[in-house]
Design a protein around this motif. Structure first.
Motif, PDB file in Angstrom:
ATOM      1  N   GLU A  80      40.617 -11.191 -18.468  1.00 30.98           N
ATOM      2  CA  GLU A  80      41.354 -10.067 -17.874  1.00 30.98           C
ATOM      3  C   GLU A  80      40.705  -9.609 -16.574  1.00 30.98           C
ATOM      4  O   GLU A  80      41.405  -9.272 -15.603  1.00 30.98           O
ATOM      5  CB  GLU A  80      41.442  -8.923 -18.887  1.00 30.98           C
ATOM      6  CG  GLU A  80      42.302  -9.256 -20.099  1.00 30.98           C
ATOM      7  CD  GLU A  80      42.490  -8.061 -21.028  1.00 30.98           C
ATOM      8  OE1 GLU A  80      42.642  -6.929 -20.510  1.00 30.98           O
ATOM      9  OE2 GLU A  80      42.483  -8.253 -22.258  1.00 30.98           O
ATOM     10  N   LEU A  81      39.373  -9.574 -16.543  1.00 34.50           N
ATOM     11  CA  LEU A  81      38.676  -9.207 -15.306  1.00 34.50           C
ATOM     12  C   LEU A  81      38.957 -10.212 -14.192  1.00 34.50           C
ATOM     13  O   LEU A  81      39.198  -9.844 -13.041  1.00 34.50           O
ATOM     14  CB  LEU A  81      37.172  -9.101 -15.549  1.00 34.50           C
ATOM     15  CG  LEU A  81      36.693  -7.965 -16.456  1.00 34.50           C
ATOM     16  CD1 LEU A  81      35.190  -8.101 -16.709  1.00 34.50           C
ATOM     17  CD2 LEU A  81      36.994  -6.608 -15.836  1.00 34.50           C
ATOM     18  N   GLU A  82      38.917 -11.508 -14.548  1.00 33.33           N
ATOM     19  CA  GLU A  82      39.181 -12.544 -13.553  1.00 33.33           C
ATOM     20  C   GLU A  82      40.602 -12.446 -13.023  1.00 33.33           C
ATOM     21  O   GLU A  82      40.862 -12.678 -11.835  1.00 33.33           O
ATOM     22  CB  GLU A  82      38.936 -13.920 -14.167  1.00 33.33           C
ATOM     23  CG  GLU A  82      37.465 -14.201 -14.437  1.00 33.33           C
ATOM     24  CD  GLU A  82      37.228 -15.527 -15.131  1.00 33.33           C
ATOM     25  OE1 GLU A  82      36.059 -15.962 -15.183  1.00 33.33           O
ATOM     26  OE2 GLU A  82      38.218 -16.140 -15.614  1.00 33.33           O
ATOM     27  N   ASN A  83      41.529 -12.079 -13.871  1.00 36.48           N
ATOM     28  CA  ASN A  83      42.905 -11.889 -13.441  1.00 36.48           C
ATOM     29  C   ASN A  83      43.028 -10.716 -12.471  1.00 36.48           C
ATOM     30  O   ASN A  83      43.887 -10.716 -11.572  1.00 36.48           O
ATOM     31  CB  ASN A  83      43.801 -11.652 -14.653  1.00 36.48           C
ATOM     32  CG  ASN A  83      45.264 -11.529 -14.281  1.00 36.48           C
ATOM     33  OD1 ASN A  83      45.880 -12.460 -13.775  1.00 36.48           O
ATOM     34  ND2 ASN A  83      45.837 -10.358 -14.518  1.00 36.48           N
ATOM     35  N   ALA A  84      42.140  -9.728 -12.626  1.00 36.80           N
ATOM     36  CA  ALA A  84      42.195  -8.532 -11.776  1.00 36.80           C
ATOM     37  C   ALA A  84      41.570  -8.740 -10.409  1.00 36.80           C
ATOM     38  O   ALA A  84      42.085  -8.257  -9.397  1.00 36.80           O
ATOM     39  CB  ALA A  84      41.506  -7.364 -12.487  1.00 36.80           C
ATOM     40  N   VAL A  85      40.435  -9.453 -10.356  1.00 34.51           N
ATOM     41  CA  VAL A  85      39.689  -9.537  -9.086  1.00 34.51           C
ATOM     42  C   VAL A  85      39.461 -10.963  -8.604  1.00 34.51           C
ATOM     43  O   VAL A  85      38.891 -11.166  -7.531  1.00 34.51           O
ATOM     44  CB  VAL A  85      38.325  -8.831  -9.210  1.00 34.51           C
ATOM     45  CG1 VAL A  85      38.499  -7.369  -9.563  1.00 34.51           C
ATOM     46  CG2 VAL A  85      37.419  -9.532 -10.219  1.00 34.51           C
ATOM     47  N   GLY A  86      39.878 -11.963  -9.370  1.00 34.11           N
ATOM     48  CA  GLY A  86      39.641 -13.349  -9.000  1.00 34.11           C
ATOM     49  C   GLY A  86      38.438 -13.916  -9.735  1.00 34.11           C
ATOM     50  O   GLY A  86      37.424 -13.227  -9.896  1.00 34.11           O
ATOM     51  N   LYS A  87      38.545 -15.172 -10.157  1.00 36.29           N
ATOM     52  CA  LYS A  87      37.498 -15.801 -10.949  1.00 36.29           C
ATOM     53  C   LYS A  87      36.151 -15.774 -10.255  1.00 36.29           C
ATOM     54  O   LYS A  87      35.104 -15.544 -10.880  1.00 36.29           O
ATOM     55  CB  LYS A  87      37.897 -17.247 -11.244  1.00 36.29           C
ATOM     56  CG  LYS A  87      36.916 -17.998 -12.120  1.00 36.29           C
ATOM     57  CD  LYS A  87      37.415 -19.419 -12.410  1.00 36.29           C
ATOM     58  CE  LYS A  87      36.420 -20.175 -13.267  1.00 36.29           C
ATOM     59  NZ  LYS A  87      36.892 -21.570 -13.544  1.00 36.29           N
ATOM     60  N   GLU A  88      36.138 -15.987  -8.929  1.00 34.16           N
ATOM     61  CA  GLU A  88      34.884 -16.057  -8.176  1.00 34.16           C
ATOM     62  C   GLU A  88      34.183 -14.711  -8.066  1.00 34.16           C
ATOM     63  O   GLU A  88      33.004 -14.631  -7.693  1.00 34.16           O
ATOM     64  CB  GLU A  88      35.138 -16.615  -6.777  1.00 34.16           C
ATOM     65  CG  GLU A  88      35.949 -15.724  -5.849  1.00 34.16           C
ATOM     66  CD  GLU A  88      37.455 -15.759  -6.067  1.00 34.16           C
ATOM     67  OE1 GLU A  88      38.186 -15.205  -5.229  1.00 34.16           O
ATOM     68  OE2 GLU A  88      37.903 -16.363  -7.076  1.00 34.16           O
ATOM     69  N   ASN A  89      34.877 -13.632  -8.406  1.00 39.06           N
ATOM     70  CA  ASN A  89      34.307 -12.293  -8.283  1.00 39.06           C
ATOM     71  C   ASN A  89      33.926 -11.672  -9.630  1.00 39.06           C
ATOM     72  O   ASN A  89      33.701 -10.467  -9.726  1.00 39.06           O
ATOM     73  CB  ASN A  89      35.295 -11.382  -7.540  1.00 39.06           C
ATOM     74  CG  ASN A  89      35.484 -11.818  -6.106  1.00 39.06           C
ATOM     75  OD1 ASN A  89      34.512 -12.037  -5.395  1.00 39.06           O
ATOM     76  ND2 ASN A  89      36.734 -11.974  -5.688  1.00 39.06           N
ATOM     77  N   VAL A  90      33.851 -12.515 -10.646  1.00 42.75           N
ATOM     78  CA  VAL A  90      33.294 -12.120 -11.941  1.00 42.75           C
ATOM     79  C   VAL A  90      32.095 -13.040 -12.174  1.00 42.75           C
ATOM     80  O   VAL A  90      32.248 -14.213 -12.508  1.00 42.75           O
ATOM     81  CB  VAL A  90      34.324 -12.252 -13.084  1.00 42.75           C
ATOM     82  CG1 VAL A  90      33.688 -11.854 -14.411  1.00 42.75           C
ATOM     83  CG2 VAL A  90      35.539 -11.377 -12.797  1.00 42.75           C
ATOM     84  N   VAL A  91      30.898 -12.506 -11.943  1.00 42.23           N
ATOM     85  CA  VAL A  91      29.677 -13.316 -11.907  1.00 42.23           C
ATOM     86  C   VAL A  91      28.923 -13.186 -13.225  1.00 42.23           C
ATOM     87  O   VAL A  91      28.654 -12.071 -13.686  1.00 42.23           O
ATOM     88  CB  VAL A  91      28.769 -12.868 -10.737  1.00 42.23           C
ATOM     89  CG1 VAL A  91      27.488 -13.691 -10.696  1.00 42.23           C
ATOM     90  CG2 VAL A  91      29.529 -12.961  -9.410  1.00 42.23           C
ATOM     91  N   ASP A  92      28.573 -14.336 -13.814  1.00 39.53           N
ATOM     92  CA  ASP A  92      27.825 -14.299 -15.073  1.00 39.53           C
ATOM     93  C   ASP A  92      26.473 -14.998 -14.968  1.00 39.53           C
ATOM     94  O   ASP A  92      25.820 -15.230 -15.987  1.00 39.53           O
ATOM     95  CB  ASP A  92      28.645 -14.909 -16.209  1.00 39.53           C
ATOM     96  CG  ASP A  92      28.823 -16.423 -16.052  1.00 39.53           C
ATOM     97  OD1 ASP A  92      28.515 -16.962 -14.964  1.00 39.53           O
ATOM     98  OD2 ASP A  92      29.270 -17.075 -17.023  1.00 39.53           O
ATOM     99  N   VAL A  93      26.031 -15.321 -13.752  1.00 37.41           N
ATOM    100  CA  VAL A  93      24.744 -15.981 -13.553  1.00 37.41           C
ATOM    101  C   VAL A  93      23.633 -15.061 -14.066  1.00 37.41           C
ATOM    102  O   VAL A  93      23.524 -13.905 -13.641  1.00 37.41           O
ATOM    103  CB  VAL A  93      24.512 -16.319 -12.069  1.00 37.41           C
ATOM    104  CG1 VAL A  93      23.139 -16.958 -11.863  1.00 37.41           C
ATOM    105  CG2 VAL A  93      25.628 -17.221 -11.545  1.00 37.41           C
ATOM    106  N   GLU A  94      22.813 -15.566 -14.989  1.00 36.84           N
ATOM    107  CA  GLU A  94      21.816 -14.725 -15.646  1.00 36.84           C
ATOM    108  C   GLU A  94      20.856 -14.080 -14.653  1.00 36.84           C
ATOM    109  O   GLU A  94      20.532 -12.889 -14.773  1.00 36.84           O
ATOM    110  CB  GLU A  94      21.020 -15.544 -16.665  1.00 36.84           C
ATOM    111  CG  GLU A  94      20.021 -14.699 -17.449  1.00 36.84           C
ATOM    112  CD  GLU A  94      19.275 -15.505 -18.492  1.00 36.84           C
ATOM    113  OE1 GLU A  94      18.416 -14.910 -19.186  1.00 36.84           O
ATOM    114  OE2 GLU A  94      19.545 -16.713 -18.619  1.00 36.84           O
TER     115      GLU A  94
END
Length: 479
Positions: free
Chosen positions: A14-28
């Motif tokens: 849902e977050l990726e749908n809101a702001v784009g996949k590249e703008n949801v960062v999960d890098v530790e």
């Protein structure tokens, strides 16, 4: 509530749908980096490799609409949201105490409009302070804020903690420069305060959100007062025999409304720690004064101020040292000069009236240096933001070799902070003047406000009933 498995995966989608996949960062590594700010405790805890509450994701919106979508999603899932600009705060305001997400607004970095007739800037909150000032200067304008964190802080951050800049004595703090703001509430609603801050239209909603440190909503648009670049800036350095003499001169300057852009009074310790790090060799109590504006007016004001300083025992050291201070004013706040872990340090700064400021200074100095003598504790102070009724004391304690054990260091740090804070309150001062509350001072909010804190808590619960906005800050708990 912790999200796991396909629930967390759905939240991410849902977050990726809101702001784009590249703008949801999960890098530790990035999540860990953005889970702390510039507060000493968070850095110490990180360096000692203690367990930390890292966010699920770093979410990077670029528009108000995207922020609104993110807030609706997080409110639905009851996920904590920590708004973040440059992360320059020193009170733990951007630390992720309960995980959740970091809402990184640094993509929201556009100037929307410059009204040259009204001298009003409208911009997004994530624009970098230095970038903004350079762009304004090119047009003969300035946002007369100039905080020591200008290279790493953002416009929204100025307002989040009611920041003071170098020239606040004349131009006011960020809270005095703001005209109106747009805010996204925890449930995604977008509101805007009245177009001007001066009105008789009921309580001022603007100042409810300014200083709220992301606990009530996300600032997404800001309008600020601008000023023309001055014709001249006149600098001076004055030496005083004592801190008392310098404070007396500063009080007389301000109560006579002589309108200096800068007054900074350094005690001997701060002269050594701050002034002398810029390449000068001074010993004692010094005051830096700057006037700006039209040449004739600035010169007349400066002449009167020099008369006041000399009458209070000051010695005029001329323009060169004052100009040198202006040109190097940020040196003491940057590596390698600025204190850094493993040294322990804290800035229990505050503001109070002229009647209280001197006794407060000596009380804190005595407490730190005598109580923690075995630790080699040092205490320094300068007085840097002045009002018609009082002044701000920017003081700091240092311990060069704190405990190696993280919990012991944590305990010692908080012990010093607690007593310094109570000395502030006992002397008619407040918890903080411009660095904010975060979680570092949140536990004293009830002590400062008394029963009035419950009014603040009622407001918080009304606007943020699920308690998702920057939980654990400003003394607001979790629910």
């Amino acid at each position: 509530m912790e999200l796991v498995g396909y629930t967390l995966a759905m939240f991410r989608s849902e977050l990726e749908n809101a702001v784009g996949k590249e703008n949801v960062v999960d890098v530790e590594e990035k999540r860990k980096e953005l889970s702390i700010d510039q507060s000493w405790i968070t850095h110490m805890w990180n360096e000692r490799k203690q367990p930390m509450a890292t966010p699920y994701f770093i979410v990077r919106p670029s528009t108000t609409e995207e922020v609104s979508k993110v807030m609706i999603i997080c409110n639905t899932y009851k996920v904590p949201v920590v708004p973040r600009g440059g992360g320059s705060g020193t009170a733990g305001g951007a630390a992720t105490l309960y995980g959740g997400i970091v809402l990184d607004v640094t993509r929201m970095d556009k100037i929307i409009e410059i009204d040259h007739k009204s001298l009003v800037l409208t911009a997004q909150p994530g624009i970098n302070g230095r970038v903004l000032e350079d762009l304004l200067n090119e047009q003969g304008l300035m946002l007369a804020h100039y905080p020591s964190s200008v290279d790493i802080s953002t416009l929204g951050g100025y307002l989040a903690a009611r920041g003071s800049g170098v020239m606040s004595t004349k131009y006011g703090k960020a809270e005095d420069m703001v005209l109106n703001i747009e805010v996204v509430l925890p449930d995604g609603r977008v509101i805007e305060t009245l177009p001007t801050p001066n009105h008789a239209c009921g309580p001022g909603m603007l100042q409810l959100f300014v200083g709220s440190e992301g606990t009530l909503g996300v600032i997404t648009k800001v309008s600020m007062r601008l000023d023309p670049l001055p014709e001249v800036r006149l600098h001076r350095m004055i030496q005083f025999p004592t801190v008392s003499a310098g404070l007396a001169a500063g009080q007389e300057i301000m109560t006579n409304r002589l309108n200096p852009a800068v007054i900074r009074l350094y005690d001997p310790g701060s002269t050594e720690k701050s002034l002398n790090t810029t390449g000068v060799d001074l010993d004692g109590v010094y005051m830096v004064i700057m006037f700006d504006g039209f040449k004739e007016l600035a010169e007349a004001q400066q002449k009167k101020v020099l008369d006041i300083c000399i009458a209070n025992g000051g010695t005029d050291l001329g323009e060169e040292l004052g100009k040198h201070w202006w040109d190097t004013r940020y040196v003491a706040y940057k590596p390698p000069v600025h204190p850094a872990f493993p040294q322990m340090y804290g800035t229990p700064e505050t503001v109070t009236t002229y009647a209280n400021i001197e006794k407060l200074y000596y009380a804190k100095k005595k407490f730190v240096e005598e109580t923690y003598k075995e630790w080699g504790a040092k205490y320094t102070a300068h007085f840097s933001h002045w009002y018609a009724w009082g002044t701000m004391i920017y003081d700091r304690f240092y311990i060069d070799h704190p405990p190696e054990d993280a919990e012991e260091a944590f305990r010692l740090h908080n012990e010093i902070w607690a007593e310094c804070t109570r000395i502030n309150l006992e002397n008619g001062a407040v918890l903080n003047e411009h660095h904010g509350i975060g979680f570092k001072l949140g536990w004293f909010m009830r002590e400062q406000y008394g029963e009035a804190f419950n009014v603040l808590l009622d407001i918080k619960k009304s606007i943020d009933p699920k308690g998702i906005m920057n939980p654990g800050k400003l003394g607001f708990g979790v629910w």
